[in-house]
Scaffold this motif. Structure first.
Motif, short mmCIF file in Angstrom:
data_model
loop_
_atom_site.label_atom_id
_atom_site.label_comp_id
_atom_site.label_asym_id
_atom_site.label_seq_id
_atom_site.Cartn_x
_atom_site.Cartn_y
_atom_site.Cartn_z
N PHE A 1 -20.49 38.95 -3.88
CA PHE A 1 -21.66 39.83 -3.76
C PHE A 1 -21.31 41.23 -4.23
O PHE A 1 -22.09 41.91 -4.90
CB PHE A 1 -22.11 39.92 -2.30
CG PHE A 1 -22.90 38.73 -1.86
CD1 PHE A 1 -22.35 37.79 -1.01
CD2 PHE A 1 -24.21 38.56 -2.28
CE1 PHE A 1 -23.08 36.70 -0.59
CE2 PHE A 1 -24.94 37.46 -1.87
CZ PHE A 1 -24.37 36.54 -1.02
N ASP B 1 -24.89 47.87 -15.36
CA ASP B 1 -25.79 47.38 -16.40
C ASP B 1 -26.74 46.36 -15.80
O ASP B 1 -26.30 45.27 -15.45
CB ASP B 1 -24.97 46.74 -17.53
CG ASP B 1 -25.84 46.39 -18.72
OD1 ASP B 1 -25.37 45.62 -19.57
OD2 ASP B 1 -26.98 46.89 -18.79
N GLU C 1 -16.01 28.23 -5.69
CA GLU C 1 -14.75 28.34 -6.42
C GLU C 1 -13.73 29.17 -5.64
O GLU C 1 -12.57 28.80 -5.48
CB GLU C 1 -15.04 29.05 -7.73
CG GLU C 1 -14.27 28.57 -8.92
CD GLU C 1 -14.59 29.47 -10.10
OE1 GLU C 1 -15.73 29.42 -10.59
OE2 GLU C 1 -13.70 30.24 -10.49
N GLU D 1 -19.77 30.38 -7.82
CA GLU D 1 -18.65 31.31 -7.67
C GLU D 1 -18.08 31.27 -6.26
O GLU D 1 -16.87 31.24 -6.07
CB GLU D 1 -19.15 32.73 -7.95
CG GLU D 1 -18.36 33.44 -9.00
CD GLU D 1 -18.71 34.90 -9.04
OE1 GLU D 1 -19.87 35.20 -9.34
OE2 GLU D 1 -17.82 35.71 -8.75
N ARG E 1 -18.98 42.28 -6.34
CA ARG E 1 -18.82 42.47 -7.76
C ARG E 1 -20.16 42.44 -8.48
O ARG E 1 -20.43 43.24 -9.37
CB ARG E 1 -17.89 41.42 -8.36
CG ARG E 1 -17.38 41.86 -9.73
CD ARG E 1 -16.78 40.76 -10.54
NE ARG E 1 -17.82 39.92 -11.09
CZ ARG E 1 -17.98 38.65 -10.77
NH1 ARG E 1 -17.17 38.06 -9.92
NH2 ARG E 1 -18.95 37.95 -11.31
N ARG E 2 -21.02 41.49 -8.07
CA ARG E 2 -22.33 41.42 -8.71
C ARG E 2 -23.14 42.68 -8.49
O ARG E 2 -23.87 43.14 -9.36
CB ARG E 2 -23.12 40.22 -8.18
CG ARG E 2 -22.81 39.00 -8.93
CD ARG E 2 -23.13 37.75 -8.16
NE ARG E 2 -22.40 36.66 -8.77
CZ ARG E 2 -22.92 35.83 -9.68
NH1 ARG E 2 -24.15 35.97 -10.07
NH2 ARG E 2 -22.18 34.88 -10.19
N GLY E 3 -23.00 43.24 -7.28
CA GLY E 3 -23.71 44.47 -7.00
C GLY E 3 -23.26 45.59 -7.92
O GLY E 3 -24.08 46.30 -8.51
N VAL E 4 -21.94 45.73 -8.07
CA VAL E 4 -21.44 46.81 -8.92
C VAL E 4 -21.77 46.54 -10.39
O VAL E 4 -22.08 47.46 -11.15
CB VAL E 4 -19.93 47.02 -8.71
CG1 VAL E 4 -19.42 48.13 -9.59
CG2 VAL E 4 -19.66 47.36 -7.26
N GLU E 5 -21.76 45.29 -10.79
CA GLU E 5 -22.17 44.95 -12.16
C GLU E 5 -23.58 45.42 -12.43
O GLU E 5 -23.88 45.94 -13.49
CB GLU E 5 -22.09 43.44 -12.39
CG GLU E 5 -20.77 42.98 -12.94
CD GLU E 5 -20.72 41.46 -13.12
OE1 GLU E 5 -19.68 40.99 -13.60
OE2 GLU E 5 -21.70 40.78 -12.79
N SER E 6 -24.46 45.21 -11.45
CA SER E 6 -25.85 45.61 -11.68
C SER E 6 -26.00 47.12 -11.69
O SER E 6 -26.92 47.66 -12.29
CB SER E 6 -26.78 44.98 -10.66
OG SER E 6 -26.48 45.45 -9.38
N ILE F 1 -20.93 45.89 -20.36
CA ILE F 1 -20.01 44.94 -19.72
C ILE F 1 -20.38 43.53 -20.15
O ILE F 1 -21.46 43.28 -20.65
CB ILE F 1 -20.09 45.02 -18.19
CG1 ILE F 1 -21.52 44.82 -17.72
CG2 ILE F 1 -19.54 46.33 -17.69
CD1 ILE F 1 -21.67 44.85 -16.22
N ALA F 2 -19.42 42.61 -19.92
CA ALA F 2 -19.68 41.20 -20.18
C ALA F 2 -19.80 40.51 -18.83
O ALA F 2 -18.93 40.63 -17.98
CB ALA F 2 -18.53 40.60 -20.98
N LYS F 3 -20.92 39.80 -18.61
CA LYS F 3 -21.13 39.20 -17.30
C LYS F 3 -20.74 37.73 -17.29
O LYS F 3 -20.83 37.04 -18.29
CB LYS F 3 -22.61 39.34 -16.91
CG LYS F 3 -23.00 40.76 -16.67
CD LYS F 3 -24.33 40.86 -15.94
CE LYS F 3 -24.72 42.32 -15.84
NZ LYS F 3 -26.11 42.51 -15.51
N GLU F 4 -20.34 37.25 -16.11
CA GLU F 4 -20.02 35.84 -15.92
C GLU F 4 -21.30 35.01 -15.98
O GLU F 4 -22.28 35.37 -15.37
CB GLU F 4 -19.39 35.63 -14.55
CG GLU F 4 -18.00 36.21 -14.39
CD GLU F 4 -16.99 35.46 -15.20
OE1 GLU F 4 -17.04 34.23 -15.18
OE2 GLU F 4 -16.18 36.10 -15.87
#
Lengths: 417, 195
Positions: free
Chosen positions: A79, A89, A53, A50, A81-86, A40-43
């Motif tokens: 929170f 990956d 914003e 965030e 989205r960041r959790g699922v991103e981790s 994935i590509a992270k912000e």
């Protein structure tokens, strides 16, 4: 790839080795392109930015003037989205298993992600197996036994010498010779850079840790005092023999926990200018050579000059990472000796010292950043101990504190009302 | 020399997952790799401990709730299908999907389903309402010990007051959607999967 197929067509290990060496040196400039195929590509924005914003877009009302905490029900989205991103990956768990390769290097052990390609490739692989296990492995095992055997015998003999100066010279020569035999036993093709920065007596050499082979690689180019725990069995015999020839620092299991004792022994050693530089791996555990993880501050508190060394392996010829939860030491060494070769680069970085008012942790991070930059590795703040342990609660509490600050603002903001 | 990852995942399964979630073939195989690397017990399913081993998730204040979202009611293991189904909520909404015929079942990554995922993080007892207590629980998880009970209580009260329209002192899913109508949920709840 063509270098390897050329090599395989001719029998004779020497020819094969020479050809491989030349190929590796030619390709040196391309060797360390990091594997960039992420999932994935992270912000790049921080969590606080965030949240601000999202709040601004949701409800552009006036900021509450009397300091009541500001919460928006949409805060949870960030929170979440960041959790699922981790989950998809994360930066840490992938450091404890072998690096993924971009193209297959004809070793079954690295084939986890490659599709079956063609008959020709399978034949090449088969030929490769024959060469590796039939020719290379027996030769290397013999060399390894010779090297270790000579180390034990010769260091014991040198240990009997009374004269200090002669003893040191001979001990250095013996150590170097035996390590160089071991290097040949692994067919390690090492390129040393910036040798003028080699560690000197009274200093501490720190390097990133990928495998026990790191020791052999560094010790075949210079003489060091090793630091480690006393082991039983074969390792124990080797350790006892080595310490007869020159002073290494071996700790009993019980002494390892006592940080003051450890620090005292290390600082006593560096104060004696006649003794060799100490070799330490501050990460404390093997990492897979794509990143450098947190350095333990112990060796940086002593106040000696630190000589950083960066070691980077080329995974195309054989993956040097020791996954200690998967393989024991013997299995690991056999795998190493049945790879094509161990190709690596060693950079001796200029010596660093702790600056005025700098604390040990900051100094350790500075050294770590220098090593990471030189070796093309990712510089992480995470602790290598996370391989086996859970993350400490204090980090979660930090996250909670950060979020609370976005709710109530800093003290400065509140005093304005 | 088959790829170990995809020989364990049959082509038919990949096709089914593709239809259900909308991920591409290569994305599914890469995510399967990730699934197997998290599966330390090597039994084809993930337990809560497998998720908690990820340090970045363990320090996320809402980590436990997010992990919960992967597990179906009352179960302790999640298989690859379930894993993908939950991840599908975070797939970005592509332009050609926006105008799809509404007669079919709604895709997992629609705006409504993304909001439902977030709603369920608050609504632990699945009664389709966020009560004051449930809101307080989540707030406490997010701020830790840094804010007092009274302040937290007043935050909760104010939030419910602003969102509640039918006066039942809790937030229903429709009220939740209304509060977030100006937020770019499609972007905030989407992960950019590569290839």
């Amino acid at each position: 790839m063509s270098t390897i197929s050329w090599a395989k067509r001719l029998l004779g290990k020497q020819w094969a080795t020479l050809r491989m060496e030349r190929g590796a040196r030619e390709k040196n400039h391309q060797l360390y392109k990091p594997y960039s195929n992420g999932i994935i590509a992270k912000e790049p924005t921080s969590l606080e930015e965030e949240i601000q914003e999202v709040r601004r877009s949701a409800s552009p009302r006036e900021l509450d003037a009397n300091g009541t905490p500001e919460f928006d029900i949409s805060d949870i989205l960030c929170f979440c989205r960041r959790g699922v991103e981790s989950i998809v990956d994360d930066e840490v768990t992938k450091r404890f298993s072998a690096e993924e390769l971009e193209t297959w290097n004809l070793l079954t052990r690295s084939s986890a992600h490659f599709q079956h390609l063609s008959l020709r490739l399978t034949l090449l692989w088969g030929l490769g197996v024959l060469v590796r296990y039939g020719v290379l492995l027996p030769l290397r095992v013999t060399l390894a036994f010779t090297g270790v055997g000579l180390l034990v015998v010769l260091t014991t003999i040198v240990g009997f010498l009374p004269n200090r100066r002669l003893k040191n010279i001979l001990s250095d020569k013996v150590h170097l010779m035996c390590y160089r035999i071991c290097v040949r036993a692994l067919t390690a093709i090492i390129t040393y850079h910036d040798r003028e920065n080699k560690p000197r007596n009274g200093g501490i050499c720190v390097a990133n840790h990928t495998s026990p082979i790191d020791v052999i690689i560094l010790a075949s180019d210079g003489c060091y005092a090793m630091v480690g725990q006393v082991h039983g069995g074969l390792m124990g015999i080797i350790q006892k023999a080595m310490v007869k020839a020159c002073p290494h620092i071996w700790f009993e299991r019980s002494e390892v926990k006592d940080r003051h004792l450890v620090a005292k022994r290390l600082s006593d050693h560096v104060k004696d200018r006649g003794k060799l530089p100490i070799l330490i791996f501050p990460e404390g555990t093997c990492i897979n050579n794509t990143s450098v993880m947190m350095f333990k501050k112990g060796s940086f508190e002593i106040g000696a000059t630190v000589y950083p060394v960066a070691i980077k392996y080329d995974p195309r010829f054989g993956d040097a990472f020791w996954n200690s939860s998967k393989y024991g030491m013997v299995t690991y060494l056999l795998r190493m000796m049945s790879s094509w070769a161990i190709v690596c680069s060693v950079w001796y970085l200029p010596p660093m010292q702790r600056q005025e008012g700098e604390d040990a942790v900051h100094f350790a991070n500075r050294v770590k950043a220098a090593i990471a930059q030189q070796g093309g590795l990712v510089d992480l703040l995470w602790d290598g101990g996370l391989k086996r342990e859970k993350v400490k609660d204090v980090f979660k509490e930090e996250q909670q504190k950060l979020y609370s600050r976005t709710l109530v603002g800093t003290h400065k903001d509140r005093s304005r009302s | 020399m088959g790829s170990r990852a995809s020989t364990l995942l049959r082509e038919e399964e990949i096709e089914e997952i593709k239809k259900e979630t909308g991920f591409s073939h290569s994305q599914i195989t890469r995510l399967y790799s990730r699934f197997t690397s998290l599966d330390k017990g090597e039994n084809g399913t993930l337990s809560r401990e497998d998720f908690q081993r990820i340090p970045e998730l363990a320090i996320n204040p809402l980590g436990d709730r997010i992990i919960n979202a992967f597990f179906p009611e009352g179960e302790d293991q999640v298989n690859f299908r379930g894993f993908m189904r939950t991840l599908a909520h975070f797939r970005p909404i592509e332009d050609n999907e926006k105008n799809k015929d509404p007669s079919g079942t709604e895709p997992l990554n629609s705006r409504t389903n993304k909001l439902l995922f977030a709603f369920r993080l608050y609504d632990l007892d699945r009664d389709d309402k966020i009560s004051r207590d449930e809101l307080l629980q989540v707030l406490r998880m997010m701020v830790g010990v840094n804010i007092s009970d009274e302040q937290l209580g007043s935050i909760a009260d104010r939030t419910i007051q602003e969102a509640d329209q039918n006066g039942d002192n809790s937030i229903s899913f429709n009220e939740f959607i209304k509060v977030l109508e100006k937020v770019d949920v499609e972007q905030k709840m989407s992960i950019r999967f590569l290839h």
